[in-house]
Design an enzyme around this catalytic site. Sequence first.
Site, PDB file in Angstrom:
ATOM      1  N   ASP A  67       2.704 -10.939  -7.888  1.00  0.00           N
ATOM      2  CA  ASP A  67       1.423 -11.497  -7.444  1.00  0.00           C
ATOM      3  C   ASP A  67       0.293 -11.155  -8.410  1.00  0.00           C
ATOM      4  OD1 ASP A  67       1.340  -8.800  -6.851  1.00  0.00           O
ATOM      5  OD2 ASP A  67       0.927  -9.031  -4.735  1.00  0.00           O
ATOM      6  N   ASN A 136      -1.929  -4.115   5.996  1.00  0.00           N
ATOM      7  CA  ASN A 136      -1.926  -5.133   7.062  1.00  0.00           C
ATOM      8  C   ASN A 136      -0.533  -5.761   7.187  1.00  0.00           C
ATOM      9  OD1 ASN A 136      -1.773  -6.485   4.695  1.00  0.00           O
ATOM     10  ND2 ASN A 136      -3.528  -7.843   5.039  1.00  0.00           N
ATOM     11  N   HIS A 138       1.217  -6.957   4.671  1.00  0.00           N
ATOM     12  CA  HIS A 138       1.511  -8.031   3.716  1.00  0.00           C
ATOM     13  C   HIS A 138       2.566  -7.593   2.698  1.00  0.00           C
ATOM     14  CE1 HIS A 138      -1.900  -6.949   0.584  1.00  0.00           C
ATOM     15  NE2 HIS A 138      -0.851  -6.187   0.423  1.00  0.00           N
ATOM     16  N   GLU A 143      -0.155 -12.894   3.260  1.00  0.00           N
ATOM     17  CA  GLU A 143      -1.014 -12.252   4.244  1.00  0.00           C
ATOM     18  C   GLU A 143      -0.546 -12.559   5.678  1.00  0.00           C
ATOM     19  OE1 GLU A 143      -2.615 -10.009   2.794  1.00  0.00           O
ATOM     20  OE2 GLU A 143      -4.672 -10.628   2.481  1.00  0.00           O
TER      21      GLU A 143
HETATM   22  C1  GLP Z   1      -1.202  -4.893  -2.853  1.00  0.00           C
HETATM   23  C2  GLP Z   1      -0.293  -5.937  -3.530  1.00  0.00           C
HETATM   24  C3  GLP Z   1       1.146  -5.774  -3.123  1.00  0.00           C
HETATM   25  C4  GLP Z   1       1.447  -4.302  -3.002  1.00  0.00           C
HETATM   26  C5  GLP Z   1       0.725  -3.777  -1.778  1.00  0.00           C
HETATM   27  C6  GLP Z   1       0.838  -2.287  -1.618  1.00  0.00           C
HETATM   28  O1  GLP Z   1      -2.382  -5.471  -2.438  1.00  0.00           O
HETATM   29  N1  GLP Z   1      -0.693  -7.280  -3.339  1.00  0.00           N
HETATM   30  O2  GLP Z   1       1.982  -6.419  -4.027  1.00  0.00           O
HETATM   31  O3  GLP Z   1       2.829  -4.095  -2.863  1.00  0.00           O
HETATM   32  O4  GLP Z   1      -0.616  -4.216  -1.751  1.00  0.00           O
HETATM   33  O5  GLP Z   1       0.176  -1.611  -2.639  1.00  0.00           O
HETATM   34  P1  GLP Z   1       0.351  -0.073  -2.940  1.00  0.00           P
HETATM   35  O6  GLP Z   1       1.737   0.125  -3.427  1.00  0.00           O
HETATM   36  O7  GLP Z   1      -0.673   0.243  -4.006  1.00  0.00           O
HETATM   37  O8  GLP Z   1       0.088   0.649  -1.652  1.00  0.00           O
END
Ligand code: GLP
Length: 248
Positions: A67, A136, A138, A143
Amino acid sequence: MRTICFPDYRHLSDFAADEIAIAIKNKPDLTLCMASGHTPALAAELLVKKLREEKIDYSRFTFFGLDEWVGLPPSNEGSCHYFFQQKIFTPLALKPSQYFLFNSLANDPESECVKMDKAIASKAGIDIMIVGIGMNGHIGFNEPGTPFTILSHMATLDEVTRSVGQKYFKQETSLNKGITIGLGHLMNARKVILMANGNKKAEVIKNAVEGLVTPSFPASIIQQHRNAVVLLDEEAASLLDNDLVTKF
Ligand code: GLP
């Protein structure tokens, strides 16, 4: 779906890196889709180390970035592009033809999505998809409310994503839209690895692994995947029913 709990972040990262390194060794033209973010950061570093030290041929594998924040240039240190460049592409000296990322500056994000879907199809799908989980629920920028069948798409980010996302940036950054590989690709991936660590992820992991399977909580889709593994440290696993968790 299997759930494995490791004593700490290092052990879980090492296991994830091993899974991928061994998979590339066994299938040099493997296709890997990976999330950026804090969770997979150490696994990415360990993967690079293993591929190099164990002299595994990675010249033919293909990488798909999960992403990207729409509107951020690759030079922004909080962008997913920057993460992959620093952690994977540069250390492994990957050829640009080996990786596919969304161009989040494109005038027409929809055509970026079409390009990504075509790239995935041209490589006969994703072998391993390694993802994190947002606060959340996702996955990528799928989302809450995203249909389970959706392919690559642009999403309006919800309030939680916009505020939690500030952690990647040195200064307050306007985050409104994201572009992401969709949950349909996740369901089609031959293997899915979901990673999470830390106390702050305990509740979302409980919802994902033991809660209702619903688009309102996208990560719950993991329960329906035919070959998924959830890798956790003890803190992220702390609210789970112990009988359903394998201790590493
Ligand atoms: C982000 C990204 C995801 C990621 C998630 C968790 O916003 N869009 O791809 O896996 O949230 O992030 P983190 O590993 O920094 O907690």
